[in-house]
Design an enzyme around this catalytic site. Structure first.
Site, PDB file in Angstrom:
ATOM      1  N   TYR A  52       0.660  -1.066   0.022  1.00 27.85           N
ATOM      2  CA  TYR A  52      -0.048   0.216  -0.052  1.00 27.85           C
ATOM      3  C   TYR A  52       0.889   1.169   0.005  1.00 27.85           C
ATOM      4  O   TYR A  52       1.513   1.563   0.928  1.00 27.85           O
ATOM      5  CB  TYR A  52      -0.902   0.079   1.172  1.00 27.85           C
ATOM      6  CG  TYR A  52      -2.055  -0.800   1.335  1.00 27.85           C
ATOM      7  CD1 TYR A  52      -3.178  -0.761   0.292  1.00 27.85           C
ATOM      8  CD2 TYR A  52      -2.342  -1.765   2.471  1.00 27.85           C
ATOM      9  CE1 TYR A  52      -4.268  -1.729   0.278  1.00 27.85           C
ATOM     10  CE2 TYR A  52      -3.374  -2.386   2.458  1.00 27.85           C
ATOM     11  CZ  TYR A  52      -4.368  -2.373   1.179  1.00 27.85           C
ATOM     12  OH  TYR A  52      -5.652  -3.284   1.106  1.00 27.85           O
ATOM     13  N   ASP A  81      -7.081  -1.173  -5.423  1.00 27.69           N
ATOM     14  CA  ASP A  81      -8.560  -1.193  -5.407  1.00 27.69           C
ATOM     15  C   ASP A  81      -8.928  -0.692  -3.771  1.00 27.69           C
ATOM     16  O   ASP A  81     -10.390  -0.697  -3.555  1.00 27.69           O
ATOM     17  CB  ASP A  81      -9.028  -2.537  -5.497  1.00 27.69           C
ATOM     18  CG  ASP A  81      -8.754  -3.566  -4.410  1.00 27.69           C
ATOM     19  OD1 ASP A  81      -7.799  -3.340  -3.784  1.00 27.69           O
ATOM     20  OD2 ASP A  81      -9.194  -4.872  -4.645  1.00 27.69           O
ATOM     21  N   HIS A 162     -11.548  -6.958  -3.796  1.00 28.41           N
ATOM     22  CA  HIS A 162     -10.869  -6.967  -2.558  1.00 28.41           C
ATOM     23  C   HIS A 162     -11.693  -7.896  -1.643  1.00 28.41           C
ATOM     24  O   HIS A 162     -11.875  -7.329  -0.367  1.00 28.41           O
ATOM     25  CB  HIS A 162     -10.880  -5.549  -1.954  1.00 28.41           C
ATOM     26  CG  HIS A 162      -9.698  -5.355  -1.081  1.00 28.41           C
ATOM     27  ND1 HIS A 162      -8.577  -4.635  -1.383  1.00 28.41           N
ATOM     28  CD2 HIS A 162      -9.630  -5.412   0.402  1.00 28.41           C
ATOM     29  CE1 HIS A 162      -7.700  -4.431  -0.233  1.00 28.41           C
ATOM     30  NE2 HIS A 162      -8.405  -4.952   0.539  1.00 28.41           N
TER      31      HIS A 162
HETATM   32  C1  LIG Z   1      -8.834  -9.795   6.721  1.00 28.93           C
HETATM   33  C2  LIG Z   1      -8.604  -9.659   5.401  1.00 28.93           C
HETATM   34  C3  LIG Z   1      -7.465  -8.643   5.242  1.00 28.93           C
HETATM   35  C4  LIG Z   1      -7.059  -8.205   3.974  1.00 28.93           C
HETATM   36  N1  LIG Z   1      -6.161  -7.278   3.813  1.00 28.93           N
HETATM   37  C5  LIG Z   1      -5.529  -7.094   2.493  1.00 28.93           C
HETATM   38  C6  LIG Z   1      -4.578  -6.281   2.414  1.00 28.93           C
HETATM   39  O1  LIG Z   1      -4.012  -5.742   3.371  1.00 28.93           O
HETATM   40  N2  LIG Z   1      -3.979  -6.020   1.090  1.00 28.93           N
HETATM   41  C7  LIG Z   1      -4.705  -6.544   0.113  1.00 28.93           C
HETATM   42  O2  LIG Z   1      -4.346  -6.203  -1.247  1.00 28.93           O
HETATM   43  N3  LIG Z   1      -5.750  -7.229   0.054  1.00 28.93           N
HETATM   44  C8  LIG Z   1      -6.278  -7.743   1.441  1.00 28.93           C
HETATM   45  N4  LIG Z   1      -7.442  -8.431   1.509  1.00 28.93           N
HETATM   46  C9  LIG Z   1      -7.934  -8.801   0.364  1.00 28.93           C
HETATM   47  C10 LIG Z   1      -7.270 -10.086  -0.143  1.00 28.93           C
HETATM   48  O3  LIG Z   1      -5.999 -10.058  -0.286  1.00 28.93           O
HETATM   49  C11 LIG Z   1      -8.063 -10.986  -1.075  1.00 28.93           C
HETATM   50  O4  LIG Z   1      -8.336 -10.116  -2.322  1.00 28.93           O
HETATM   51  C12 LIG Z   1      -9.575 -11.383  -0.709  1.00 28.93           C
HETATM   52  O5  LIG Z   1      -9.797 -11.526   0.657  1.00 28.93           O
HETATM   53  C13 LIG Z   1      -9.929 -12.407  -1.749  1.00 28.93           C
HETATM   54  O6  LIG Z   1     -11.374 -12.848  -1.611  1.00 28.93           O
HETATM   55  P1  LIG Z   1     -11.528 -13.946  -0.721  1.00 28.93           P
HETATM   56  O7  LIG Z   1     -11.605 -13.659   0.839  1.00 28.93           O
HETATM   57  O8  LIG Z   1     -13.069 -14.058  -0.959  1.00 28.93           O
HETATM   58  O9  LIG Z   1     -11.089 -15.235  -1.062  1.00 28.93           O
HETATM   59  C14 LIG Z   1      -7.973  -8.838   2.947  1.00 28.93           C
HETATM   60  C15 LIG Z   1      -8.893  -9.524   2.786  1.00 28.93           C
HETATM   61  C16 LIG Z   1      -9.229  -9.959   4.227  1.00 28.93           C
HETATM   62  C17 LIG Z   1     -10.313 -10.822   4.291  1.00 28.93           C
END
Ligand SMILES: Cc1cc2nc3c(=O)[nH]c(=O)nc-3n(C[C@H](O)[C@H](O)[C@H](O)COP(=O)(O)O)c2cc1C
Length: 293
Positions: A52, A81, A162
């Protein structure tokens, strides 16, 4: 944030990924340092680091220098995103109970640079790393095409909303995948297309690969596995997905992933839902399409 689910945190996920050859992307907001996550990993285990970009660019530059020095991270994932926090109602509710100022997500995103651009940000990044760049959070075929114009510096894109946590009604990755197939399939020749969001079954992963995805990501399933059973829980999650993918491929009659293709998926119901408006593919166009709700 994985230690919220289990003390083993992101290091536990790394251990879980090990015997499956799964890539792990370590987040900027990881609850363990990148050094701690990769500490016991064999040389063959592949990690990416998610960035980020901060308004305080110096701190991002220092972090990139640290990742470069570490020598164990193979690619940088620039998340696009979530320039600002989405409306996370559970966080807001929690805020009423535990915090006096700003929800968890508001605090997490404080300091994130919301002004990234194709020219300035990628050039800045190229000055601070020689690693391949993966752009995460692409949600339109226009942005996929723009990314392809920055190949090979941009090695891959992750079609992602996301996990639906940024903007409600944002399109799922499979819509964007089909949009790319329809409007600009040459993107697949220029860079790798990965997808994530809602992958819960081996069949979800196989279908995405049939439609052109080179890789499939999971977020919550890994965290659920970790929270339920630590390293073994992550292994169990990956084992279930792996078994389901094998079963699915056997039943489709596909011996290898090279045998997978669009002829194996019926997308007719989905075609009805994907974007059917103007293409906006002119490189000189002043219309920059960031999202389609
Ligand atoms: C608790 C949590 C924290 C996340 N933190 C980040 C992050 O710091 N950076 C990021 O690019 N995506 C983050 N994501 C999104 C995930 O990288 C990913 O795109 C998403 O969880 C995929 O969907 P799914 O949970 O249905 O498999 C996060 C998702 C969750 C559930």
């Amino acid at each position: 944030m994985a230690r919220l689910g289990h003390p083993a945190g992101e290091k536990g996920i790394a251990e879980g990924c090990r015997s499956f050859g799964s890539l792990q992307i370590i987040a900027t907001n990881s609850s363990l340092s990148p050094e701690q996550v990769v500490a016991d990993a064999p040389e063959t285990q592949v990690f990416g680091w998610q960035l980020y970009v901060q308004l305080n660019r110096k701190s991002s530059e220092e972090m990139l220098a640290r990742i470069n020095r570490l020598g164990r991270i193979k690619f940088i994932v620039l998340t696009l995103d979530a320039p600002v926090s989405g409306k996370r109602e559970d966080d807001e509710r929690l805020n009423i109970q535990f915090h006096s100022t700003g929800s968890v997500s508001t605090q997490l995103f404080a300091g994130t640079d919301p002004f990234l651009t194709w020219t300035e940000t990628l050039e800045w990044l190229s000055e601070h790393t020689t690693m391949p760049i993966v752009l995460k959070g692409v949600q339109t075929h226009e942005d996929a095409l723009m990314a392809a114009q920055h190949a090979p510096f941009v090695k891959a894109i992750v079609l992602s909303n996301h996990g639906g946590r940024s903007l409600d009604t944002a399109p799922p990755a499979v819509h964007t995948l089909l949009e790319i197939r329809k409007y600009c399939p040459r993107v697949f020749d220029k860079l790798e297309v990965w997808v994530d969001g809602g992958i819960r079954r081996g069949t979800d992963a196989v279908k995405a690969m049939c439609l052109g995805a080179k890789g499939v990501g999971i977020g919550r399933p890994a965290l659920w596995g970790l929270a339920a059973g630590g390293v073994e829980g992550v292994e169990r999650t990956l084992q279930i997905l792996s078994d389901e993918m094998k079963t699915c491929m056997r039943l489709l009659g596909a011996k290898t992933v090279e045998d997978l293709g669009p002829h194996l998926v019926n997308t007719s119901r989905l075609q009805r839902d994907i974007y059917g408006g103007m293409e906006y593919l002119d490189a000189g166009s002043s219309v920059i399409v960031k999202g389609k709700l």
